[in-house]
Write an enzyme that holds these catalytic residues in place. Sequence first.
Site, PDB file in Angstrom:
ATOM      1  N   ASP A 219       0.846  -1.190   0.000  1.00 21.50           N
ATOM      2  CA  ASP A 219       0.000   0.000   0.000  1.00 21.50           C
ATOM      3  C   ASP A 219       0.880   1.239   0.000  1.00 21.50           C
ATOM      4  O   ASP A 219       1.507   1.547  -1.000  1.00 21.50           O
ATOM      5  CB  ASP A 219      -0.954  -0.039   1.186  1.00 21.50           C
ATOM      6  CG  ASP A 219      -2.069   0.993   1.083  1.00 21.50           C
ATOM      7  OD1 ASP A 219      -2.194   1.638   0.027  1.00 21.50           O
ATOM      8  OD2 ASP A 219      -2.830   1.146   2.057  1.00 21.50           O
TER       9      ASP A 219
ATOM     10  N   ARG B 249       1.887  10.448  -5.204  1.00 23.68           N
ATOM     11  CA  ARG B 249       1.749  10.736  -3.759  1.00 23.68           C
ATOM     12  C   ARG B 249       3.103  11.043  -3.121  1.00 23.68           C
ATOM     13  O   ARG B 249       3.559  10.353  -2.213  1.00 23.68           O
ATOM     14  CB  ARG B 249       1.084   9.577  -3.020  1.00 23.68           C
ATOM     15  CG  ARG B 249      -0.297   9.229  -3.538  1.00 23.68           C
ATOM     16  CD  ARG B 249      -0.958   8.163  -2.684  1.00 23.68           C
ATOM     17  NE  ARG B 249      -2.290   7.840  -3.185  1.00 23.68           N
ATOM     18  CZ  ARG B 249      -3.121   6.973  -2.619  1.00 23.68           C
ATOM     19  NH1 ARG B 249      -2.744   6.330  -1.520  1.00 23.68           N
ATOM     20  NH2 ARG B 249      -4.300   6.739  -3.142  1.00 23.68           N
TER      21      ARG B 249
END
Length: 322
Positions: A159, A216
């Site tokens: 993740d 990100r």
Amino acid sequence: MRRTSARSRISRALAVATAVAAVAGLTAYQGVAAEPAARTLAAGSPEGYGAGTTGGAGGPTVTVTSADAFIDAAASDGPLQIQVNGTIQLDDMEKVTSNKTIVGTGTRGRITGGGLNVSKASNVIIQNLTFSGSDDDAINVQYSTRVWIDHNDISDAYDGACDVKRASDGVTVSWNHFHDQDKNALLGHSDDNGSEDRGKLHVSYHHNWFDATTQRNPRVRFGNPVHVYNNYYYNNSGYGVASTEEAGVLVEGNYFENVKDPYHLGEADSGPGSLVARNNQLVNSGSGQTGGSVSTPSYSYRLDPAANVKSIVTSGSGVGHV
């Protein structure tokens, strides 16, 4: 049964550490070594919103070489300095409690298979560790304050590599080498978490090497200001920085190389935040998108010239450079 045995060893080691704190020496217990409390493991001190974080300084030091020992040391009560010597194979996200310093020995401290969950904690330092192959996040910070994540090598988490969320505040992420990672550094849990996150999520990202990490770097919700400065971005195929959902991000003095989309407003279903960019070096990169106003960081800091950031960060970030 596995955890009970390790807890017993940790308790014995800490008892000895307390007893011998005034004298030199080392006591070993099946992969756990206890040392006097006078030693401070972490190198340097944090700049930015995590300033003042001291971790386990003042507490005893334990050296761990097994997963059992590491898990129980990280979750123990009270200040503790944990030195990781060797590879720690985790099966899950393991809790890190308040007043902990976790530092790798030389280039030998490794955590793989799982990650660290800094949850409802305060005053935590994670430094000089190699994280790889987590089946969740490498590092997750939530409901926590005064956290410094520094000089680590982080890759291949299922993740997020380093996520900060759920009302966390006062965090510095510095001098890390992120690579082989898609979703890298999330800041802010979700678009509907504003009731917890408004007025929080003050994070400084500086002197990190975002080495072909897809996206990100970070992706920000609600935090204002979030300070992203003196980082080196290289070959980020998705984007560098995204400011969304009421966030205010100052992107300052960074070096972007081969990044088509260095920074923008909004992302996926998240509405735009504000982003101010200044004094960045853009090499074979897009111009980026800015808009709105951003609060001024509440601390003093030294800004390296953007033109020098590539060489500074590539030679000084990651494991073995503290």
